[in-house]
Scaffold this active site. Structure first.
Site, PDB file in Angstrom:
ATOM      1  CB  THR A   1      -0.934   0.006   1.214  1.00 45.50           C
ATOM      2  OG1 THR A   1      -1.554  -1.273   1.307  1.00 45.50           O
ATOM      3  CG2 THR A   1      -1.999   1.062   1.067  1.00 45.50           C
TER       4      THR A   1
ATOM      5  NE  ARG B   1      -2.267 -11.884   6.435  1.00 45.38           N
ATOM      6  CZ  ARG B   1      -1.772 -11.046   5.555  1.00 45.38           C
ATOM      7  NH1 ARG B   1      -2.047  -9.773   5.633  1.00 45.38           N
ATOM      8  NH2 ARG B   1      -0.978 -11.460   4.576  1.00 45.38           N
TER       9      ARG B   1
END
Length: 885
Positions: free
Chosen positions: A70, A707
């Site tokens: 991102t 994660r």
DNA sequence: CACAGGCTAATTTTT
DNA sequence: TTAGCCTGTG
């Protein structure tokens, strides 16, 4: 004015923002900033920086989990803006979710400073699709105020179509057909494009006709389903080269997030916008599109700046731009010198796709991993940049994840690594439990222990394969007093009361919205039951008018009994009143009035159930949310596409969610329960997806592992309750695919000493993690899958055979029975009254009415007749409901 | 029109 | 086991 798309006319390329005057302090500051490496580039690693600075030509960024994807995307946009390569409105940036779009906007804002205009073309595929479609609706056979149907509306519409075709909606369920349609639209197919086999597979071979009928209904309703938001723009752009050319000129830079999740339609859409076929005739080469001319003659200033139409106007920062040569827009042109446009190579815009093939977990809803695997072929000369430097997880976690995912074939291949010193972090812990109860208890206890050691609950997550697993944890946590939150429950706009309220608003704003009308015609209860609705519906269909209009007709007659008739008249009049107020009342106020006057609020106030107060609260929230929008219409659009439930609580709580919902998130400690054959990998994925299904499950495991920042606990149980019955289970084959070097088998700490009877397992052996793939555990799992597991998990074969037998026996009598009733009556109506708008009846005609029997026409008033019935007396009726005798 | 009982199916989920 | 949907009854 109040038109939501008024504010995005084509001229939006000229943002009304003041440019710093030449020589001003601001201008000098901006110039100064360009001399040195801008601050936003600092702190990027070399690969990231390359991904940001390679602004020209096609770029594929393969961004592994936790590698700053991102950041690259947002910095790249900031970079483009900061160099003045394009206006915000000339950058097309697409994401999959609204959340991703929102985050991106925020982060760009931070990077560029709040002075930047919003990016009008940053959004989800669907919201951008809508934007394009609103502008050119007429080219798709729609009006620009078309309605967007959600899944629920879609299914109801499909059901109507199936029934209208006289098919048994038990045998051919609306749900499955809606699903099929989605599948087709994901591929960009219309009714004529679907393969014969697909068409035959549904509705007694009438799949294609049903699909076409459904599309027809959509058109008359002036509505789109989600799939249409992609398909219409594709067709529109393909069939209208001039429109396409406008967008080609407009979008200088295209960025795509999560490219591995794109489906075929999205892919087509992107290629249309990002690429023009190689021009074959010289004529075109002489009059190329602006960005091509820019590259062919990179003279400063350049024709490109003065391009004649408003789509192509370049940034107005004349001063700064003339210092730099206009950058060539594509590699083909760059390499070939002047005027190479005639080359075979397609001309690509500056498109940058970011994704990770190893995190493609949405194949089941149409995503094509192949899109990302094929990028270099699709976009010749593409730059491929790999981001493999991981900033999230420990060496052990990365090692475990990498080793696991290496079992997949056909990857683009990335290996994550971390440069962080890795002192004595824990290995990935594998735990066994007797059953799911013990699993939940042990995880709860571990969480408590962590909490005692000062860890935040917020930083822990339980990631499950299927949502039914959540309950076990909820129960346990409630009992233990551990705060938790479920991520990804039902959405705000999916709640019944919200959808009802929306339906009212939709009918007011879009009177032709029959689906909305049907939804609320009897909510709250007005005594308008099936029979009344059917009457309205049939009349509407027969005359090709909206149901609201049909209702208006009907209340002017005596077709209905006095009670429902009065109720319907009241409703029609209410809608007239509300619509009349629409333009002069602030829409939140109008909404309140509507909910009040319709009795909807009262309905919940009188409801004594536990949910009622919450529903009223939600309605208030809805009204509150409306205040942020300019118009009712703008609001409606927002809700159908964007609005989601906001998480209000700020308290520290453990996060519980599915593995799918976890993509993109990170947590200090991650618990991965339920690693058992049949559950994970899920039996259904195996049955339906075969090897590629298994690989997708494996990617899901990879997503789960990655994660975790520092601690990762995997659990499996020997027994699990499936559909209420306890079943023995086998450890997941994925456990056998973990590397010994990075994993520990946790000592049993549980009280009940639970998992002893799990039987011989590789965890009893000295070397549980033998690295050869078909390890005993895996082999056993596979061998057993055919008997125990398959039985437990209801593999399709048994049920399927039975179902086919039943279906065929049933279809004859079932379908026959239904069709006579539904179709014939409707057919008659259509045949009769569509043909003649003014009544074909004359005074003196002898007619038959289904309800009132025979009679003589005594007066004709448009489509309304007054008939003296032999038994029922004189009645006003609609001509559609009588036939000549 | 409301309610009770029977049947069916049971991952993942965005828009 | 259970939830949601449909059908049939009062």
């Amino acid at each position: 004015m109040s038109d939501p798309f008024d504010d995005i006319p084509f001229g939006d390329d000229e943002p009304p923002r003041p440019e710093p005057a030449q020589g001003s302090i601001a201008a000098r500051a901006m110039a100064a900033r360009r001399q040195q490496a801008p601050s936003y580039l600092e702190g990027l690693n070399p690969e990231q920086r390359r991904a940001v600075e390679t602004t020209e030509g096609p770029v594929l960024v393969l961004a592994g989990a936790g590698t700053g994807k991102t950041r690259v995307l947002t910095t790249r946009i900031a970079h483009i803006l900061s160099l003045g390569l394009a206006f915000p409105s000339q950058i097309l940036a697409v994401t999959f979710t609204n959340k991703a779009a929102r985050e991106m906007k925020e982060r760009i804002g931070v990077l560029v400073g709040e002075a930047i205009e919003g990016m009008p073309w940053l959004g989800t595929f669907h919201s951008i699709g809508v934007k394009i479609l609103r502008r050119h609706a007429e080219l798709a056979g729609l009006r620009s105020d078309f309605t967007i149907l959600d899944t629920d509306d879609q299914v109801r519409l499909v059901k109507q179509v199936i029934q209208a075709e006289g098919l048994d909606d038990k045998r051919w369920t609306p749900r499955s057909f809606a699903h099929m349609i989605d599948g087709w639209k994901n591929k960009g197919w219309g009714p004529r494009d679907i393969p014969e086999g697909d068409a035959r597979a549904f509705g007694e071979g009438r799949g294609r006709e049903l699909f076409a009928a459904y599309q027809d209904r959509l058109k008359t309703l002036n509505a789109c389903d989600f799939g249409d938001l992609l398909c219409h723009p594709i067709r529109l752009l393909r069939d209208n080269p001039d429109v396409l050319a406008e967008y080609h000129r407009k979008f200088r830079y295209i960025l795509v997030d999560e490219y591995q999740d794109t489906n075929t339609a999205q892919y087509m859409w992107l290629r249309l916008l990002a690429q023009r076929p190689a021009s074959k005739d010289a004529g075109l080469a002489e009059a190329p599109a602006p960005y091509v001319s820019g590259s062919a003659s990179p003279a400063e200033g350049g024709a490109r700046d003065r391009a004649p139409d408003d789509f192509s106007s370049a940034p107005a920062e004349a001063g700064s731009r003339s210092e730099r040569p206009a950058v060539s827009a594509n590699r083909a042109a760059e390499g070939g010198g002047p005027a190479p446009q005639g080359a075979e190579r397609p001309v690509s815009v500056n498109i940058c796709c970011v994704g990770d093939d190893d995190q493609s977990i949405y194949g089941w809803r149409g995503a094509e991993v192949d899109n990302i695997l094929r990028f270099e072929k699709d976009f010749p000369g593409a730059t491929v940049i790999r981001l493999e430097r991981n900033y999230r997880s420990t060496q052990h976690i990365l090692g475990a994840a990498s080793h696991l995912i290496a079992h997949n074939e056909g990857r683009l291949g990335k290996t994550l690594f971390t440069e962080a010193a890795d002192p004595d972090h824990a290995k990935v812990q594998v735990h066994a439990a007797w059953d799911s109860d013990e699993e939940a208890r042990a995880i709860g206890e571990e969480i408590e222990a962590l909490q005692r050691n000062g860890h935040d609950l917020d930083d822990m997550a339980i990631l499950v394969r299927a949502s039914f697993q959540m309950r076990e944890f909820e129960d346990r946590f409630i009992r233990m007093g551990i705060e938790y939150r479920i991520i990804g429950g039902p959405r705000f706009y999916e709640r019944m009361e919200i959808r009802d309220a929306m339906a009212y608003l939709r009918v007011v704003a879009q009177p032709a919205d029959d689906l909305a009308f049907e939804r609320i015609v009897n909510t709250p209860k007005r005594g308008l039951g099936d029979a009344s609705v059917r009457l309205v519906h049939d009349h509407a269909r027969a005359r090709g008018i909206p149901m609201l209009e049909a209702a208006r007709d009907i209340v002017a007659t005596e077709e209905m009994k006095p009670k429902p008739r009065a109720a319907l008249r009241e409703l029609v009049e209410s809608f007239d009143r509300w619509r009349e107020r629409m333009d002069r009342t602030p829409h939140p106020e109008l909404a309140e009035t509507i909910l009040d006057e319709s009795g909807y609020t009262a309905m919940w106030q009188n409801d004594r159930s536990a949910e009622a107060p919450g529903r009223l609260e939600n309605l208030k929230e809805l009204v509150r949310a409306m205040e942020e929008f300019e118009s009712l219409r703008a609001f409606l659009e927002h809700v159908s596409l964007v609005m989601d439930a906001e998480q209000k609580e700020h308290l520290d709580a453990v996060n519980i969610m599915t593995l799918h919902a976890a993509k993109g998130l990170e947590f200090g400690t991650v618990f991965l329960p339920g690693w058992e054959e049949g559950l994970f990998p899920h039996q259904r994925s195996l049955d339906e997806g075969g090897r590629s299904g298994l690989e997708e499950e494996r990617r899901l495991a990879y997503v789960g592992l990655t994660r975790a920042k520092t601690n990762c606990h995997i659990w499996f149980t020997s027994n699990r309750r499936i559909h209420g019955m306890w079943q023995g289970t086998l450890p997941s084959r994925f456990l056998d695919e973990l590397p010994a070097a990075h994993c520990d088998v946790a000592e049993p700490t549980g009280v009940g000493g639970g998992y002893g009877s799990y039987g011989a397992s590789r965890f009893d052996r000295a070397d549980p993690f033998s690295s050869d793939r078909p390890s005993p555990g895996w082999q056993r799992a596979r061998a057993n899958r055919t008997d125990a597991t398959a039985r437990n998990w209801g593999s399709r074969s048994g049920v399927g055979v039975e179902r086919i037998g039943y279906g065929e026996a049933d279809s004859g009598y079932g379908a026959g029975r239904k069709s006579v009733k539904g179709r014939v009556i409707e057919g008659e109506l259509v045949a009769k009254s569509v043909a003649d708008t003014p009544s074909e009846f004359a005074v003196g005609d002898r007619v038959f009415h289904l309800k009132f029997g025979n009679g003589n026409v005594v007066a004709v008033d448009g489509n309304k007749l007054t008939v003296a019935f032999d038994k029922a007396g004189e009645k006003r009726v609609l001509d559609g409901f009588v036939e000549r005798v």
